[in-house]
Motif scaffolding. Structure first.
Motif, PDB file in Angstrom:
ATOM      1  N   GLY A  38      21.058  13.692  28.441  1.00 41.09           N
ATOM      2  CA  GLY A  38      20.742  12.662  29.141  1.00 41.09           C
ATOM      3  C   GLY A  38      21.808  12.203  29.916  1.00 41.09           C
ATOM      4  N   ARG A  39      21.422  11.291  31.039  1.00 38.13           N
ATOM      5  CA  ARG A  39      22.444  10.516  31.814  1.00 38.13           C
ATOM      6  C   ARG A  39      22.303   9.131  31.347  1.00 38.13           C
ATOM      7  NH1 ARG A  39      21.128  13.989  36.619  1.00 38.13           N
ATOM      8  NH2 ARG A  39      23.261  15.084  36.870  1.00 38.13           N
ATOM      9  N   ILE A  40      23.202   8.871  30.393  1.00 35.48           N
ATOM     10  CA  ILE A  40      23.216   7.537  29.532  1.00 35.48           C
ATOM     11  C   ILE A  40      24.615   6.804  29.881  1.00 35.48           C
ATOM     12  CG2 ILE A  40      22.804   6.481  27.498  1.00 35.48           C
ATOM     13  CD1 ILE A  40      21.817   9.203  26.594  1.00 35.48           C
ATOM     14  N   SER A  41      24.344   5.686  30.464  1.00 36.24           N
ATOM     15  CA  SER A  41      25.545   4.703  30.760  1.00 36.24           C
ATOM     16  C   SER A  41      26.071   3.817  29.690  1.00 36.24           C
ATOM     17  CB  SER A  41      25.248   4.098  31.942  1.00 36.24           C
ATOM     18  OG  SER A  41      24.119   3.102  32.078  1.00 36.24           O
ATOM     19  N   ARG A  42      24.838   3.369  28.765  1.00 31.77           N
ATOM     20  CA  ARG A  42      25.337   2.418  27.856  1.00 31.77           C
ATOM     21  C   ARG A  42      25.651   3.122  26.306  1.00 31.77           C
ATOM     22  NH1 ARG A  42      21.592  -2.690  28.191  1.00 31.77           N
ATOM     23  NH2 ARG A  42      23.057  -3.494  26.672  1.00 31.77           N
ATOM     24  N   GLU A  43      26.474   2.665  25.865  1.00 31.53           N
ATOM     25  CA  GLU A  43      26.935   3.356  24.513  1.00 31.53           C
ATOM     26  C   GLU A  43      25.907   2.921  23.483  1.00 31.53           C
ATOM     27  OE1 GLU A  43      30.827   2.550  22.946  1.00 31.53           O
ATOM     28  OE2 GLU A  43      30.023   2.414  20.722  1.00 31.53           O
ATOM     29  N   THR A  44      25.189   2.075  23.567  1.00 35.01           N
ATOM     30  CA  THR A  44      24.114   1.738  22.509  1.00 35.01           C
ATOM     31  C   THR A  44      22.894   2.513  22.605  1.00 35.01           C
ATOM     32  OG1 THR A  44      23.223  -0.157  24.022  1.00 35.01           O
ATOM     33  CG2 THR A  44      24.905  -0.664  22.226  1.00 35.01           C
ATOM     34  N   ASN A  45      22.666   3.242  23.805  1.00 31.35           N
ATOM     35  CA  ASN A  45      21.620   3.904  24.060  1.00 31.35           C
ATOM     36  C   ASN A  45      21.781   5.395  23.625  1.00 31.35           C
ATOM     37  OD1 ASN A  45      20.086   2.061  25.160  1.00 31.35           O
ATOM     38  ND2 ASN A  45      20.835   2.358  27.300  1.00 31.35           N
ATOM     39  N   TYR A  46      23.074   5.805  23.213  1.00 30.58           N
ATOM     40  CA  TYR A  46      23.343   7.282  22.654  1.00 30.58           C
ATOM     41  C   TYR A  46      22.658   7.395  21.532  1.00 30.58           C
ATOM     42  CZ  TYR A  46      27.429   7.107  25.772  1.00 30.58           C
ATOM     43  OH  TYR A  46      28.416   6.923  26.799  1.00 30.58           O
ATOM     44  N   TYR A  47      22.450   6.470  20.663  1.00 35.19           N
ATOM     45  CA  TYR A  47      21.562   6.549  19.651  1.00 35.19           C
ATOM     46  C   TYR A  47      20.071   6.690  19.575  1.00 35.19           C
ATOM     47  CZ  TYR A  47      26.229   4.958  18.193  1.00 35.19           C
ATOM     48  OH  TYR A  47      27.496   5.014  18.137  1.00 35.19           O
ATOM     49  N   VAL A  48      19.453   6.494  20.671  1.00 37.91           N
ATOM     50  CA  VAL A  48      17.998   6.485  21.021  1.00 37.91           C
ATOM     51  C   VAL A  48      17.582   7.739  21.565  1.00 37.91           C
ATOM     52  CG1 VAL A  48      16.522   5.026  22.017  1.00 37.91           C
ATOM     53  CG2 VAL A  48      18.635   4.113  21.503  1.00 37.91           C
ATOM     54  N   PRO A  49      16.609   8.214  20.973  1.00 37.82           N
ATOM     55  CA  PRO A  49      16.108   9.439  21.343  1.00 37.82           C
ATOM     56  C   PRO A  49      15.325   9.326  22.757  1.00 37.82           C
ATOM     57  CG  PRO A  49      15.230   9.151  19.090  1.00 37.82           C
ATOM     58  CD  PRO A  49      15.954   7.744  19.495  1.00 37.82           C
ATOM     59  N   GLY A  50      14.707   8.182  22.925  1.00 40.18           N
ATOM     60  CA  GLY A  50      14.082   8.054  24.315  1.00 40.18           C
ATOM     61  C   GLY A  50      15.227   7.941  25.627  1.00 40.18           C
ATOM     62  N   SER A  51      16.428   7.809  25.213  1.00 41.05           N
ATOM     63  CA  SER A  51      17.444   7.913  26.223  1.00 41.05           C
ATOM     64  C   SER A  51      17.697   9.284  26.925  1.00 41.05           C
ATOM     65  CB  SER A  51      18.772   7.228  25.763  1.00 41.05           C
ATOM     66  OG  SER A  51      18.571   5.840  25.277  1.00 41.05           O
ATOM     67  N   TYR A  52      17.242  10.260  26.218  1.00 40.77           N
ATOM     68  CA  TYR A  52      17.572  11.517  26.556  1.00 40.77           C
ATOM     69  C   TYR A  52      16.320  12.164  27.076  1.00 40.77           C
ATOM     70  CZ  TYR A  52      21.465  11.104  23.331  1.00 40.77           C
ATOM     71  OH  TYR A  52      23.015  10.856  22.838  1.00 40.77           O
ATOM     72  N   GLY A  53      16.440  12.907  28.427  1.00 40.36           N
ATOM     73  CA  GLY A  53      15.492  13.338  29.078  1.00 40.36           C
ATOM     74  C   GLY A  53      15.027  14.585  28.657  1.00 40.36           C
ATOM     75  N   TYR A  54      16.088  15.412  28.248  1.00 40.76           N
ATOM     76  CA  TYR A  54      15.835  17.006  28.248  1.00 40.76           C
ATOM     77  C   TYR A  54      16.084  17.157  26.598  1.00 40.76           C
ATOM     78  CZ  TYR A  54      16.143  16.645  33.053  1.00 40.76           C
ATOM     79  OH  TYR A  54      16.193  16.266  34.349  1.00 40.76           O
ATOM     80  N   TRP A  55      15.086  18.223  26.020  1.00 39.97           N
ATOM     81  CA  TRP A  55      15.376  18.595  24.792  1.00 39.97           C
ATOM     82  C   TRP A  55      15.210  19.990  24.579  1.00 39.97           C
ATOM     83  CZ3 TRP A  55      16.008  15.065  20.734  1.00 39.97           C
ATOM     84  CH2 TRP A  55      16.111  13.787  21.067  1.00 39.97           C
ATOM     85  N   GLY A  56      15.716  20.540  23.407  1.00 43.14           N
ATOM     86  CA  GLY A  56      15.777  21.876  23.075  1.00 43.14           C
ATOM     87  C   GLY A  56      14.393  22.100  22.304  1.00 43.14           C
ATOM     88  N   GLN A  57      14.384  23.330  21.793  1.00 45.43           N
ATOM     89  CA  GLN A  57      13.068  23.484  20.958  1.00 45.43           C
ATOM     90  C   GLN A  57      13.486  23.311  19.435  1.00 45.43           C
ATOM     91  OE1 GLN A  57      15.042  25.906  21.649  1.00 45.43           O
ATOM     92  NE2 GLN A  57      15.535  26.964  20.060  1.00 45.43           N
ATOM     93  N   GLY A  58      14.768  23.210  19.030  1.00 41.29           N
ATOM     94  CA  GLY A  58      14.991  22.958  17.568  1.00 41.29           C
ATOM     95  C   GLY A  58      15.295  24.046  16.936  1.00 41.29           C
ATOM     96  N   THR A  59      16.183  24.002  15.769  1.00 36.53           N
ATOM     97  CA  THR A  59      16.699  24.988  14.967  1.00 36.53           C
ATOM     98  C   THR A  59      16.551  24.630  13.621  1.00 36.53           C
ATOM     99  OG1 THR A  59      18.377  26.750  14.676  1.00 36.53           O
ATOM    100  CG2 THR A  59      19.070  24.482  15.171  1.00 36.53           C
ATOM    101  N   GLN A  60      16.132  25.255  12.577  1.00 38.22           N
ATOM    102  CA  GLN A  60      15.743  24.722  11.210  1.00 38.22           C
ATOM    103  C   GLN A  60      16.886  25.018  10.539  1.00 38.22           C
ATOM    104  OE1 GLN A  60      12.784  23.400   9.733  1.00 38.22           O
ATOM    105  NE2 GLN A  60      14.345  23.120   7.997  1.00 38.22           N
ATOM    106  N   VAL A  61      17.403  23.871  10.009  1.00 37.86           N
ATOM    107  CA  VAL A  61      18.508  24.125   8.772  1.00 37.86           C
ATOM    108  C   VAL A  61      18.109  23.855   7.471  1.00 37.86           C
ATOM    109  CG1 VAL A  61      20.774  23.009   7.980  1.00 37.86           C
ATOM    110  CG2 VAL A  61      20.577  23.557  10.554  1.00 37.86           C
ATOM    111  N   THR A  62      17.943  24.424   6.700  1.00 38.18           N
ATOM    112  CA  THR A  62      17.604  24.262   5.054  1.00 38.18           C
ATOM    113  C   THR A  62      18.800  24.145   4.127  1.00 38.18           C
ATOM    114  OG1 THR A  62      15.693  25.210   5.654  1.00 38.18           O
ATOM    115  CG2 THR A  62      16.195  24.950   3.313  1.00 38.18           C
ATOM    116  N   VAL A  63      19.107  23.323   3.512  1.00 36.58           N
ATOM    117  CA  VAL A  63      20.436  23.190   2.449  1.00 36.58           C
ATOM    118  C   VAL A  63      19.601  23.366   1.117  1.00 36.58           C
ATOM    119  CG1 VAL A  63      22.289  22.098   1.638  1.00 36.58           C
ATOM    120  CG2 VAL A  63      21.491  22.064   4.149  1.00 36.58           C
ATOM    121  N   SER A  64      19.870  24.107   0.269  1.00 36.77           N
ATOM    122  CA  SER A  64      19.349  24.269  -1.103  1.00 36.77           C
ATOM    123  C   SER A  64      20.405  23.807  -2.271  1.00 36.77           C
ATOM    124  CB  SER A  64      19.000  25.659  -1.630  1.00 36.77           C
ATOM    125  OG  SER A  64      20.081  26.460  -1.396  1.00 36.77           O
ATOM    126  N   SER A  65      19.893  23.091  -3.160  1.00 37.66           N
ATOM    127  CA  SER A  65      20.906  22.659  -4.328  1.00 37.66           C
ATOM    128  C   SER A  65      21.333  23.668  -5.343  1.00 37.66           C
ATOM    129  CB  SER A  65      20.216  21.588  -4.753  1.00 37.66           C
ATOM    130  OG  SER A  65      19.077  21.692  -5.475  1.00 37.66           O
TER     131      SER A  65
END
Length: 126
Positions: free
Chosen positions: A99-126
Motif C-alpha cells: 500500500g501507499r500509506i503516509s500515516r504510521e497509524t494506518n500501517y496496522y489497518v488492512p484497509g490501508s493496503y490496496g494489493y494482497w497476495g493469495q496467502g500461505t498456510q503456517v501451521t504450528v503444532s505443540s
C-alpha cells in the motif's frame, strides 16, 4: 498495479522457525509500504508486521515482537518475514500486502493496503 505471491508456509513444531517470502511484480514495488497480516479460522485478519519503502522503519504486533522480523530487498522485489520461536497460536494463513500509506497509524489497518497476495498456510503444532 502490483501482484504479490507468498511462499514458505508449512507445518512446523512449536519452537521452530520459518521464513516467508513475498515476491511482487509490477511497477514501483519499492515505493510501497509492505505488510504481513494473518488470519486464523473464525478470526478476523490481524496485523503482524510492516516495513516502509526504504526498509529503515519496521512495525510489529505486540504478539510477535521479538520473535518475528520483517525485511525487504527492493532489488529483488521481495519482502520477508522471519518467524522464530513459533507458537501454536501463530497458526494462520499469512498474507502479504502492499500500500501507499503516509500515516504510521494506518500501517496496522488492512484497509490501508490496496494489493494482497493469495496467502500461505503456517501451521504450528505443540
Amino acid at each position: 498495479q502490483v501482484q504479490l505471491v507468498e511462499s514458505g508456509g508449512r507445518s512446523v513444531q512449536a519452537g521452530g522457525s520459518l521464513r516467508l517470502s513475498c515476491v511482487g511484480s509490477g511497477r514501483s514495488f519499492n515505493s510501497y509500504t509492505m505488510g504481513w497480516f494473518r488470519q486464523a479460522p473464525g478470526k478476523e485478519r490481524e496485523f503482524v508486521a510492516a516495513i516502509v519503502w526504504s526498509g529503515l522503519s519496521t512495525y510489529y504486533a505486540d504478539s510477535v515482537k521479538g520473535r518475528f522480523t520483517i525485511s525487504r530487498d527492493n532489488a529483488k522485489n521481495t519482502v520477508y518475514l522471519q518467524m522464530n520461536s513459533l507458537k501454536p497460536e501463530d497458526t494462520a494463513v499469512y498474507y502479504c500486502a502492499a500500500g501507499r500509506i503516509s500515516r504510521e497509524t494506518n500501517y496496522y489497518v488492512p484497509g490501508s493496503y490496496g494489493y494482497w497476495g493469495q496467502g500461505t498456510q503456517v501451521t504450528v503444532s505443540s
